[in-house]
Motif scaffolding. Structure first.
Motif, PDB file in Angstrom:
ATOM      1  N   PHE A  53       0.850  -1.193   0.000  1.00 58.63           N
ATOM      2  CA  PHE A  53       0.000   0.000   0.000  1.00 58.63           C
ATOM      3  C   PHE A  53       0.879   1.234   0.000  1.00 58.63           C
ATOM      4  O   PHE A  53       1.578   1.510   0.973  1.00 58.63           O
ATOM      5  CB  PHE A  53      -0.914   0.019   1.230  1.00 58.63           C
ATOM      6  N   SER A  54       0.820   1.971  -1.072  1.00 54.99           N
ATOM      7  CA  SER A  54       1.581   3.214  -1.147  1.00 54.99           C
ATOM      8  C   SER A  54       0.872   4.274  -0.315  1.00 54.99           C
ATOM      9  O   SER A  54      -0.331   4.198  -0.095  1.00 54.99           O
ATOM     10  CB  SER A  54       1.695   3.673  -2.601  1.00 54.99           C
ATOM     11  N   PRO A  55       1.610   5.277   0.135  1.00 49.80           N
ATOM     12  CA  PRO A  55       0.967   6.361   0.896  1.00 49.80           C
ATOM     13  C   PRO A  55      -0.136   7.056   0.085  1.00 49.80           C
ATOM     14  O   PRO A  55      -1.158   7.449   0.643  1.00 49.80           O
ATOM     15  CB  PRO A  55       2.115   7.316   1.203  1.00 49.80           C
ATOM     16  N   ALA A  56       0.055   7.163  -1.205  1.00 53.63           N
ATOM     17  CA  ALA A  56      -0.967   7.807  -2.046  1.00 53.63           C
ATOM     18  C   ALA A  56      -2.263   7.002  -2.042  1.00 53.63           C
ATOM     19  O   ALA A  56      -3.358   7.579  -1.964  1.00 53.63           O
ATOM     20  CB  ALA A  56      -0.448   7.957  -3.474  1.00 53.63           C
ATOM     21  N   LEU A  57      -2.173   5.682  -2.107  1.00 51.63           N
ATOM     22  CA  LEU A  57      -3.368   4.832  -2.092  1.00 51.63           C
ATOM     23  C   LEU A  57      -4.079   4.932  -0.740  1.00 51.63           C
ATOM     24  O   LEU A  57      -5.311   4.987  -0.686  1.00 51.63           O
ATOM     25  CB  LEU A  57      -2.996   3.378  -2.385  1.00 51.63           C
ATOM     26  N   ILE A  58      -3.313   4.970   0.322  1.00 54.26           N
ATOM     27  CA  ILE A  58      -3.911   5.110   1.653  1.00 54.26           C
ATOM     28  C   ILE A  58      -4.627   6.453   1.772  1.00 54.26           C
ATOM     29  O   ILE A  58      -5.736   6.529   2.293  1.00 54.26           O
ATOM     30  CB  ILE A  58      -2.836   4.946   2.750  1.00 54.26           C
ATOM     31  N   VAL A  59      -4.020   7.513   1.259  1.00 50.24           N
ATOM     32  CA  VAL A  59      -4.649   8.837   1.282  1.00 50.24           C
ATOM     33  C   VAL A  59      -5.937   8.831   0.460  1.00 50.24           C
ATOM     34  O   VAL A  59      -6.958   9.381   0.880  1.00 50.24           O
ATOM     35  CB  VAL A  59      -3.670   9.930   0.778  1.00 50.24           C
ATOM     36  N   VAL A  60      -5.921   8.196  -0.705  1.00 51.73           N
ATOM     37  CA  VAL A  60      -7.127   8.111  -1.538  1.00 51.73           C
ATOM     38  C   VAL A  60      -8.230   7.362  -0.796  1.00 51.73           C
ATOM     39  O   VAL A  60      -9.385   7.784  -0.799  1.00 51.73           O
ATOM     40  CB  VAL A  60      -6.812   7.440  -2.897  1.00 51.73           C
ATOM     41  N   TYR A  61      -7.899   6.260  -0.152  1.00 51.62           N
ATOM     42  CA  TYR A  61      -8.887   5.498   0.635  1.00 51.62           C
ATOM     43  C   TYR A  61      -9.481   6.375   1.729  1.00 51.62           C
ATOM     44  O   TYR A  61     -10.692   6.410   1.923  1.00 51.62           O
ATOM     45  CB  TYR A  61      -8.238   4.272   1.274  1.00 51.62           C
ATOM     46  N   LEU A  62      -8.604   7.047   2.468  1.00 47.88           N
ATOM     47  CA  LEU A  62      -9.073   7.873   3.579  1.00 47.88           C
ATOM     48  C   LEU A  62      -9.922   9.045   3.098  1.00 47.88           C
ATOM     49  O   LEU A  62     -10.966   9.350   3.693  1.00 47.88           O
ATOM     50  CB  LEU A  62      -7.891   8.371   4.410  1.00 47.88           C
ATOM     51  N   LEU A  63      -9.512   9.700   2.022  1.00 45.01           N
ATOM     52  CA  LEU A  63     -10.289  10.827   1.489  1.00 45.01           C
ATOM     53  C   LEU A  63     -11.635  10.365   0.944  1.00 45.01           C
ATOM     54  O   LEU A  63     -12.662  11.019   1.179  1.00 45.01           O
ATOM     55  CB  LEU A  63      -9.496  11.563   0.406  1.00 45.01           C
ATOM     56  N   ALA A  64     -11.652   9.261   0.233  1.00 48.86           N
ATOM     57  CA  ALA A  64     -12.918   8.741  -0.304  1.00 48.86           C
ATOM     58  C   ALA A  64     -13.854   8.361   0.836  1.00 48.86           C
ATOM     59  O   ALA A  64     -15.057   8.663   0.793  1.00 48.86           O
ATOM     60  CB  ALA A  64     -12.665   7.539  -1.208  1.00 48.86           C
ATOM     61  N   SER A  65     -13.319   7.730   1.862  1.00 47.76           N
ATOM     62  CA  SER A  65     -14.142   7.342   3.009  1.00 47.76           C
ATOM     63  C   SER A  65     -14.692   8.564   3.729  1.00 47.76           C
ATOM     64  O   SER A  65     -15.873   8.623   4.070  1.00 47.76           O
ATOM     65  CB  SER A  65     -13.334   6.494   3.987  1.00 47.76           C
ATOM     66  N   ALA A  66     -13.835   9.542   3.966  1.00 51.10           N
ATOM     67  CA  ALA A  66     -14.278  10.767   4.645  1.00 51.10           C
ATOM     68  C   ALA A  66     -15.328  11.504   3.806  1.00 51.10           C
ATOM     69  O   ALA A  66     -16.316  12.020   4.351  1.00 51.10           O
ATOM     70  CB  ALA A  66     -13.081  11.678   4.914  1.00 51.10           C
ATOM     71  N   PHE A  67     -15.137  11.539   2.507  1.00 49.70           N
ATOM     72  CA  PHE A  67     -16.084  12.188   1.591  1.00 49.70           C
ATOM     73  C   PHE A  67     -17.451  11.520   1.680  1.00 49.70           C
ATOM     74  O   PHE A  67     -18.477  12.180   1.837  1.00 49.70           O
ATOM     75  CB  PHE A  67     -15.512  12.126   0.173  1.00 49.70           C
ATOM     76  N   LEU A  68     -17.479  10.195   1.611  1.00 46.36           N
ATOM     77  CA  LEU A  68     -18.750   9.469   1.658  1.00 46.36           C
ATOM     78  C   LEU A  68     -19.440   9.618   3.013  1.00 46.36           C
ATOM     79  O   LEU A  68     -20.657   9.833   3.069  1.00 46.36           O
ATOM     80  CB  LEU A  68     -18.516   7.989   1.347  1.00 46.36           C
ATOM     81  N   ILE A  69     -18.692   9.518   4.072  1.00 47.15           N
ATOM     82  CA  ILE A  69     -19.281   9.636   5.405  1.00 47.15           C
ATOM     83  C   ILE A  69     -19.834  11.041   5.622  1.00 47.15           C
ATOM     84  O   ILE A  69     -20.923  11.209   6.187  1.00 47.15           O
ATOM     85  CB  ILE A  69     -18.251   9.265   6.500  1.00 47.15           C
ATOM     86  N   THR A  70     -19.128  12.056   5.153  1.00 42.83           N
ATOM     87  CA  THR A  70     -19.603  13.438   5.290  1.00 42.83           C
ATOM     88  C   THR A  70     -20.902  13.651   4.523  1.00 42.83           C
ATOM     89  O   THR A  70     -21.841  14.253   5.046  1.00 42.83           O
ATOM     90  CB  THR A  70     -18.525  14.422   4.792  1.00 42.83           C
ATOM     91  N   ILE A  71     -20.965  13.153   3.314  1.00 45.81           N
ATOM     92  CA  ILE A  71     -22.185  13.308   2.511  1.00 45.81           C
ATOM     93  C   ILE A  71     -23.356  12.589   3.181  1.00 45.81           C
ATOM     94  O   ILE A  71     -24.469  13.120   3.258  1.00 45.81           O
ATOM     95  CB  ILE A  71     -21.949  12.803   1.081  1.00 45.81           C
ATOM     96  N   LEU A  72     -23.121  11.395   3.676  1.00 46.55           N
ATOM     97  CA  LEU A  72     -24.187  10.665   4.369  1.00 46.55           C
ATOM     98  C   LEU A  72     -24.613  11.372   5.649  1.00 46.55           C
ATOM     99  O   LEU A  72     -25.791  11.338   6.009  1.00 46.55           O
ATOM    100  CB  LEU A  72     -23.745   9.245   4.681  1.00 46.55           C
ATOM    101  N   TYR A  73     -23.693  12.017   6.322  1.00 49.94           N
ATOM    102  CA  TYR A  73     -24.032  12.778   7.525  1.00 49.94           C
ATOM    103  C   TYR A  73     -24.998  13.907   7.185  1.00 49.94           C
ATOM    104  O   TYR A  73     -26.011  14.097   7.859  1.00 49.94           O
ATOM    105  CB  TYR A  73     -22.754  13.322   8.174  1.00 49.94           C
ATOM    106  N   PHE A  74     -24.690  14.656   6.128  1.00 50.42           N
ATOM    107  CA  PHE A  74     -25.565  15.764   5.747  1.00 50.42           C
ATOM    108  C   PHE A  74     -26.920  15.266   5.248  1.00 50.42           C
ATOM    109  O   PHE A  74     -27.954  15.885   5.517  1.00 50.42           O
ATOM    110  CB  PHE A  74     -24.898  16.658   4.699  1.00 50.42           C
ATOM    111  N   LEU A  75     -26.941  14.153   4.541  1.00 52.66           N
ATOM    112  CA  LEU A  75     -28.206  13.559   4.097  1.00 52.66           C
ATOM    113  C   LEU A  75     -29.041  13.153   5.307  1.00 52.66           C
ATOM    114  O   LEU A  75     -30.240  13.422   5.373  1.00 52.66           O
ATOM    115  CB  LEU A  75     -27.945  12.346   3.203  1.00 52.66           C
ATOM    116  N   ARG A  76     -28.423  12.527   6.260  1.00 56.62           N
ATOM    117  CA  ARG A  76     -29.129  12.090   7.469  1.00 56.62           C
ATOM    118  C   ARG A  76     -29.691  13.281   8.234  1.00 56.62           C
ATOM    119  O   ARG A  76     -30.826  13.243   8.704  1.00 56.62           O
ATOM    120  CB  ARG A  76     -28.181  11.278   8.342  1.00 56.62           C
ATOM    121  N   LYS A  77     -28.907  14.331   8.396  1.00 62.44           N
ATOM    122  CA  LYS A  77     -29.371  15.516   9.121  1.00 62.44           C
ATOM    123  C   LYS A  77     -30.577  16.148   8.425  1.00 62.44           C
ATOM    124  O   LYS A  77     -31.538  16.560   9.070  1.00 62.44           O
ATOM    125  CB  LYS A  77     -28.244  16.550   9.272  1.00 62.44           C
ATOM    126  N   SER A  78     -30.535  16.209   7.106  1.00 66.64           N
ATOM    127  CA  SER A  78     -31.653  16.761   6.349  1.00 66.64           C
ATOM    128  C   SER A  78     -32.910  15.917   6.533  1.00 66.64           C
ATOM    129  O   SER A  78     -34.005  16.432   6.761  1.00 66.64           O
ATOM    130  CB  SER A  78     -31.281  16.840   4.866  1.00 66.64           C
TER     131      SER A  78
END
Length: 194
Positions: free
Chosen positions: A94-119
């Motif tokens: 696992f390259s650092p770039a791949l780990i960063v992509v995983y973490l950013l994609a996960s954070a992006f999805l969780i954030t969007i779901l948080y705002f959907l849930r709040k709405s």
């Protein structure tokens, strides 16, 4: 692409939920078919003039359940990629770039779901408030429809509890843990294999 496809769907659902926002001054903002209103009125025992907020609530909860079922797709893909990069198949690591992509994609999805849930929670709270106010008016006039309204409120609260689970039971969190669990399982298999 799958991450952005899911994010687009979640954002579209959030905008849709906000677009059909329950307006207690104008309940006819969202138009329901007379057949649906009549059917739900018969099922719940609530008059057709008071059934629109309930239909609004049912639509939001079904929409949220469908999105919650789809959240697993991007994380399953991340799991498959992680397993494919393991020593069992190829020694890529696992390259650092791949780990960063995983973490950013996960954070992006969780954030969007948080705002959907709040709405969605805001809209469902407005529906509950509408029926609680209606119930108070029925108590004041000692109406026979009071027990039917109580039953509807109980049903709404039960559905709401099922749809808006605590954070530790959210499908998004469970999906987020999926790649990590898969990587751990792959590591155990690699250890036992060697």
């Amino acid at each position: 692409g799958l991450v952005f496809w899911f994010a687009y769907g979640a954002i579209a659902c959030k905008q849709f939920i906000e677009g059909i926002e329950l307006d207690q001054t104008n309940l006819n903002k969202t138009v329901w078919s007379p057949e649906m209103r009549k059917q739900q009125s018969i099922m719940t025992g609530i008059s057709m003039s008071k059934i629109d907020p309930y239909l609004h609530f049912v639509l939001i909860t079904k929409l949220l359940k469908s999105i919650n079922n789809l959240i697993y797709l991007p994380f399953i893909l991340m799991l498959i990629i992680a397993i494919g990069r393991s020593d069992l198949f190829d020694n890529l690591g696992f390259s650092p770039a791949l780990i960063v992509v995983y973490l950013l994609a996960s954070a992006f999805l969780i954030t969007i779901l948080y705002f959907l849930r709040k709405s969605a929670e805001k809209q469902c709270g407005m529906v509950v408030q509408y029926y609680e106010d209606y119930r108070m008016r029925l108590v004041a006039i000692a109406s026979s429809e009071l027990s039917k309204t109580d039953n509807l409120l109980t049903e709404i609260r039960n559905i709401k509890q099922g749809t808006f689970l605590p954070i530790v039971q959210q499908p998004a969190l469970l999906a987020l843990l999926l790649p990590g669990g898969g990587i751990g399982l792959t590591s155990i298999i690699e250890y036992l294999y060697n």
